[in-house]
Design a protein around this motif. Sequence first.
Motif, mmCIF file in Angstrom:
data_model
loop_
_atom_site.group_PDB
_atom_site.id
_atom_site.type_symbol
_atom_site.label_atom_id
_atom_site.label_comp_id
_atom_site.label_asym_id
_atom_site.label_seq_id
_atom_site.Cartn_x
_atom_site.Cartn_y
_atom_site.Cartn_z
ATOM 1 N N PHE A 205 11.937 -24.941 -21.433
ATOM 2 C CA PHE A 205 11.992 -23.572 -20.904
ATOM 3 C C PHE A 205 13.426 -23.147 -20.644
ATOM 4 N N LEU A 206 14.183 -24.008 -19.959
ATOM 5 C CA LEU A 206 15.571 -23.673 -19.640
ATOM 6 C C LEU A 206 16.427 -23.579 -20.903
ATOM 7 N N ARG A 207 16.162 -24.436 -21.875
ATOM 8 C CA ARG A 207 16.923 -24.387 -23.124
ATOM 9 C C ARG A 207 16.711 -23.055 -23.842
ATOM 10 N N ASP A 208 15.477 -22.566 -23.819
ATOM 11 C CA ASP A 208 15.177 -21.314 -24.515
ATOM 12 C C ASP A 208 15.501 -20.083 -23.681
ATOM 13 N N SER A 209 15.728 -20.275 -22.376
ATOM 14 C CA SER A 209 15.978 -19.119 -21.508
ATOM 15 C C SER A 209 17.369 -18.536 -21.682
ATOM 16 N N GLY A 210 18.315 -19.368 -22.081
ATOM 17 C CA GLY A 210 19.688 -18.895 -22.215
ATOM 18 C C GLY A 210 20.439 -18.848 -20.902
ATOM 19 N N SER A 211 19.883 -19.428 -19.851
ATOM 20 C CA SER A 211 20.537 -19.394 -18.543
ATOM 21 C C SER A 211 21.666 -20.417 -18.435
ATOM 22 N N SER A 328 5.148 -20.623 -29.460
ATOM 23 C CA SER A 328 5.980 -19.496 -29.011
ATOM 24 C C SER A 328 7.302 -19.883 -28.376
ATOM 25 N N GLY A 329 7.592 -21.160 -28.183
ATOM 26 C CA GLY A 329 8.815 -21.530 -27.496
ATOM 27 C C GLY A 329 8.630 -21.569 -25.995
ATOM 28 N N GLY A 330 9.709 -21.906 -25.277
ATOM 29 C CA GLY A 330 9.632 -22.191 -23.861
ATOM 30 C C GLY A 330 9.338 -21.007 -22.957
ATOM 31 N N LEU A 331 9.729 -19.804 -23.330
ATOM 32 C CA LEU A 331 9.607 -18.668 -22.419
ATOM 33 C C LEU A 331 8.163 -18.300 -22.116
ATOM 34 N N ILE A 332 7.248 -18.613 -23.031
ATOM 35 C CA ILE A 332 5.844 -18.278 -22.802
ATOM 36 C C ILE A 332 5.282 -19.033 -21.601
ATOM 37 N N LEU A 333 5.929 -20.128 -21.218
ATOM 38 C CA LEU A 333 5.435 -20.925 -20.095
ATOM 39 C C LEU A 333 5.506 -20.160 -18.780
ATOM 40 N N GLY A 334 6.517 -19.316 -18.621
ATOM 41 C CA GLY A 334 6.620 -18.495 -17.422
ATOM 42 C C GLY A 334 5.498 -17.474 -17.334
ATOM 43 N N VAL A 335 5.132 -16.901 -18.473
ATOM 44 C CA VAL A 335 4.019 -15.948 -18.505
ATOM 45 C C VAL A 335 2.715 -16.650 -18.129
ATOM 46 N N PHE A 336 2.523 -17.822 -18.705
ATOM 47 C CA PHE A 336 1.313 -18.601 -18.432
ATOM 48 C C PHE A 336 1.225 -18.949 -16.947
ATOM 49 N N MET A 337 2.357 -19.300 -16.344
ATOM 50 C CA MET A 337 2.416 -19.607 -14.917
ATOM 51 C C MET A 337 1.913 -18.427 -14.085
#
Length: 359
Positions: A205-211, A328-337
Motif C-alpha cells: 500500500f505504501l509503495r503504491d501510495s507515493g508517500s 488493482s494494486g495497493g491503493l484499493i486496500l484503503g477503500v476496502f478498509m
Amino acid sequence: MPAGLLPVMAHDLGVDEGIIGQFISVWALGTVVVTVPAITYTQGFRRKPLLLGALAGLVLANAVTAVSSDVVISLVSRFVGGAFTGILWGMLAAYGRRISPANRGGLALAVVATGAPVGFALGTPLGSFVGGVFDWRWSFAGLSALGIVLVGVVAVVVPGLPGQLSTHRQPLRRVFLLPGIPIVLLVIFVWMVGHNTIYTYIAPFLRDSGSGLTPDLVLLVYGVASIGGVIVTALVIDHHPRLLLQASIAAFIIAAAVLVAEHASPVAVLLAAGLWGLAFGGASPQLQSALSIAGGAQSDLANAFLPVAFNLAIFAAGVVGAVLLGLSGGLILGVFMGVLGAIAFVLTVVGRTTFSARG
C-alpha cells in the motif's frame, strides 16, 4: 511480524509477497481449527498450567520459523503457532475477569488487552527494523527468547485458578446461540477483515501510495496510537460500551477515507495511521467484553469463539488482500478498509441492545 517483513522474507525465501502474506493466513487458520475444540476440551483444566503450556508451544513454533529455510516447514510452524495463540486468546479474557473485582470486568479486559497494542507499537516495527538491518530470522528468534522469559514470569507471578466444574458447562452449540453472541462475532469478523487486509499488506500500500513512508514508521505510529485506544477504552467501557464501540468504528472509517484521499501526503498518512490505531486499539477489549457479558457463566467458551472469528478474518484478509493487490494494486486496500468499517458500524446499530450491556 510478517506484516512488517514482507519484502525481506519474500526475497530471502525466493517467493513473492503474496506467499509471505499466507504466513499470516495459516497462523490464523491454526487458530480457527484448534481454538474451540481445545478450549472445550480443557474447560476443566487448571488455568495456570494450561497458560504455561500454550506459551511454551508458541516459543517452539517461533523458533522453528527462525531457523527454517523451507517455505512449507515455515508455513507449518506458523499454523502451530496460531493454534497455541488461539488457546491463549480463548482463556485470557475470562482469566483476567476472574482475578479482578466483579464490577470492573471491562477495565480488567482493557488491562489484559493492553499487551496487543504494545506488541503492535513495539514488536512489529522493531521486528521490521531488526529484519531490515540484520536478518528477518533474528526477529523471530527474539520472539522466542522473550517467550522464554515470559514463561518464567508467569510461573512466578500469575495466580492459579481452577477449571470450570463439569456441572456448569453447556454444549458448544447452545453457547454459540446465546443471545448477542452471533452479532458480536459478526462485528468482529467484518471489522477485522477491514483492518487486517491493509495491515497485512501495508508495505505494498505504501509503495503504491507515493508517500515515501516505510512500513516500520507507519506501524510504529499506529501501534503507539493504539495504546491510546486502550487507555480510552479502559476509562469508558464500563460506562458507555455501545457509544465507545460506535465512535471507534467511525474513527476507523475516517482514517480509511484519509488514507485513500490523501495517500500521497506523508503527514496525512501518518495522521491517518494514528487515528486508525486510536480507533482499533481498543477493539479487542470492547468486543471481548461484549462477548463475555453475552456468555455469562459460559464466558470461557464464549471467548473461545473470539479468536476463531478474529483469525477467520485474518485468513480471509490474507487471501483477499493478495487478490486485490493482483487486480488493482495497493491503493484499493484503503477503500476496502472503509467499506468493511461501514458494514461493521451498521451491525452495531442492528445489535444495539447487545452492545449496550454492561458487566
